[in-house]
Design an enzyme around this catalytic site. Structure first.
Site, PDB file in Angstrom:
ATOM      1  N   HIS A 159     -23.185  62.164 -45.594  1.00 17.43           N
ATOM      2  CA  HIS A 159     -21.916  62.886 -45.365  1.00 17.43           C
ATOM      3  C   HIS A 159     -20.772  62.270 -46.180  1.00 17.43           C
ATOM      4  CE1 HIS A 159     -24.005  64.532 -41.763  1.00 17.43           C
ATOM      5  NE2 HIS A 159     -24.474  63.299 -41.689  1.00 17.43           N
ATOM      6  N   SER A 280      -5.681  62.410 -71.572  1.00 16.11           N
ATOM      7  CA  SER A 280      -4.820  63.536 -71.254  1.00 16.11           C
ATOM      8  C   SER A 280      -3.668  63.554 -72.251  1.00 16.11           C
ATOM      9  CB  SER A 280      -4.273  63.385 -69.836  1.00 16.11           C
ATOM     10  OG  SER A 280      -3.081  64.129 -69.694  1.00 16.11           O
ATOM     11  N   LYS A 286      -4.589  58.329 -68.302  1.00 24.30           N
ATOM     12  CA  LYS A 286      -5.828  58.993 -67.904  1.00 24.30           C
ATOM     13  C   LYS A 286      -7.021  58.695 -68.806  1.00 24.30           C
ATOM     14  CE  LYS A 286      -6.051  62.401 -65.499  1.00 24.30           C
ATOM     15  NZ  LYS A 286      -6.281  62.909 -64.183  1.00 24.30           N
ATOM     16  N   GLU A 293     -18.347  66.048 -66.141  1.00 25.54           N
ATOM     17  CA  GLU A 293     -17.705  67.263 -65.632  1.00 25.54           C
ATOM     18  C   GLU A 293     -18.238  68.513 -66.340  1.00 25.54           C
ATOM     19  OE1 GLU A 293     -13.206  66.601 -64.402  1.00 25.54           O
ATOM     20  OE2 GLU A 293     -13.666  65.614 -66.288  1.00 25.54           O
TER      21      GLU A 293
END
Ligand code: ARG
Length: 462
Positions: A159, A280, A286, A293
């Site tokens: 979980h 970024s 970043k 992804e």
């Protein structure tokens, strides 16, 4: 005016509408099968000469012509024409232009229906070999990292809540097992597709005395197909490949999700080298895990292609229908996607570095050895349900005092059960916890090393 299409224009009394010609053409996307188309044609001509339908000279002229065309295509000199519809007619027309009337004999005892069915199988067979070898490379990389990280402790989750400590190597071996099943499915698909449709002709077979077993042998097929109607209409192999591809992508996507989580500053478990990440344009701090992804994102298109192909086939009567031309773009895109994702992963995985202190600290924070304490109490004669309750109360105390179980004194622990003694600390440490799960499939470092050794043997036997 009659139709000028050399291959089938005879019975037509007007030219194909210009838009319809473009609409029905597949050459823009099926030209990528040119090598397999030529390979199939050479085998077909060789067989026709063997059974006496072509003379040896005709066969040789055809083979020489096709070989020249292959060179032209590979050097980028070949001019593809939409009027000639597809890869098959483009190459055949070029052959006739090159060698004259003999070129027109190549299509004897054959149809584009069995030709295309053969080409796609040959094409997928070649690309599948690349996919399987990239998959193996990825699996090898996983084994190397798993061995390196056999002793590294991290929290295991259920979980997404801290559950029990595991070793990072063990976690990576879970990925290995997922990919192992994917390899099996893809290899299995490769066996089933390796059956030769050529000879089915349009749908019913041909009146020439063809030797299908010989052509199959020339092309490296296991055997000729059994039924001509099935041969020209079957696209199961493409669907099966996409289904196996969907599962592979699902696994890569799940791994990607974990990489994305682990590289976040919230987890901060691992580092991916800069070359697999991007920055970024607005936020200078970043470093984004773009490769995982994108792999996660590309899973969607593969799933979509699987559904496309299933839907494409579901209502087709036997035998060949033009619908089948729509099999190629989804199939090709799945091939490209799998190859790209596997290559990126195989390059990236060996470069993953663990941040051992952070992983350890996270495992420490979540009372991950609570089950070990319960098992300890059971070994001291406490019933499991009572042990569960005792540990639950110990954890509540730990939360209130901001202490892990292993950080409590013996006194503190004994508030909850008198059977607890000094030896409890052997099981409350993270190292003790993982080392105790010392059986096949368990997370103990020794088991991880043994599993890596077994897996290496499996890969070596491929
Ligand atoms: N371009 C076609 C395809 O991809 C080749 C077969 C066409 N056959 C036919 N009879 N129209 O399926």
């Amino acid at each position: 005016m009659s139709n000028t299409n050399q291959q089938w224009g005879g019975r037509f009394s007007e030219a194909t509408d210009a838009f319809v010609a473009r609409f029905t053409a597949s050459v823009d996307f099926d030209q990528r099968m040119y090598r397999q188309d030529i390979q199939g044609s050479i085998a077909h001509a060789t067989m026709l000469a063997k059974v006496g339908v072509l003379t040896d000279d005709e066969r040789d002229a055809i083979i020489d012509g096709l070989t020249e065309i292959l060179g032209e295509i590979e050097r980028g000199e070949f001019e593809w024409s939409v009027e000639l519809e597809d890869v098959h007619m483009n190459i055949e027309a070029a052959l006739t232009k090159k060698i004259g009337i003999t070129g027109k004999k190549l299509h004897t005892g054959r149809s584009r229906n069995d030709q295309v069915a053969t080409d796609i199988r040959l094409y997928l067979r070649d690309e599948l070999a690349v996919i399987l070898s990239e998959l193996t490379r990825l699996q090898q990389g996983l084994l190397d990292v798993a061995e390196r990280e056999a002793d590294t402790i991290m929290p295991g989750f259920t979980h997404l809540q801290t559950a029990q400590p595991v070793t990072f190597g063990h976690h990576l071996l879970a990925w290995f097992e997922m990919l192992q099943r994917d390899y099996g499915r893809l290899a299995d698909c490769g066996k089933r597709l390796n059956v030769m449709p050529l000879g089915a002709a349009a749908l019913a077979g041909t009146t020439y005395p063809i030797d299908r077993a010989y052509t199959a042998e020339l092309l490296g097929f296991e055997r000729p197909s059994e039924n001509s109607l099935d041969s020209v209409s079957d696209r199961d192999f493409a669907i099966e490949f996409c289904a196996a591809g969907s599962l592979l992508m699902t696994h890569l996507s799940r791994a990607s999700e974990e990489l994305v989580l682990w590289t976040s500053s919230q987890f901060n478990f691992i580092d991916l080298p800069d070359r697999f990440c991007t920055g970024s344009s607005i936020m200078p701090q970043k470093k984004n895990p773009d490769v995982p992804e994108l792999v996660r994102g590309k899973t969607g298109r593969v799933n979509g292609h699987l559904i496309s192909l299933l839907t494409l086939m579901k209502s087709q009567p036997l035998a060949y229908n033009k619908d089948n031309q729509e099999d190629k773009e989804p199939l090709f895109d799945v091939i490209d996607t799998l190859q790209g994702c596997l290559r990126a992963y195989a390059d990236m995985v060996p470069a993953i570095t663990s941040k051992k202190e952070n992983m350890r600290e996270a495992a420490m924070r979540g009372f991950s050895t609570a089950t070990d304490l319960a098992d300890y109490l059971v070994r001291k004669g406490v019933a499991f349900r009572d042990a569960h309750d005792i540990v639950g109360r110990s954890v509540a105390f730990g939360i209130a005092e901001s202490k892990d179980l292993s950080e409590m004194t013996l006194e503190e622990l004994r508030q909850f059960s008198e059977v607890i003694s000094d030896d409890v600390f052997d099981v409350l440490t993270l190292e003790g916890s993982v080392a105790a799960r010392n059986h096949i499939g368990g997370t103990a470092p020794d088991q991880v090393r043994a599993a890596v050794a077994r897996a290496r043997e499996v890969l070596a036997a491929r």
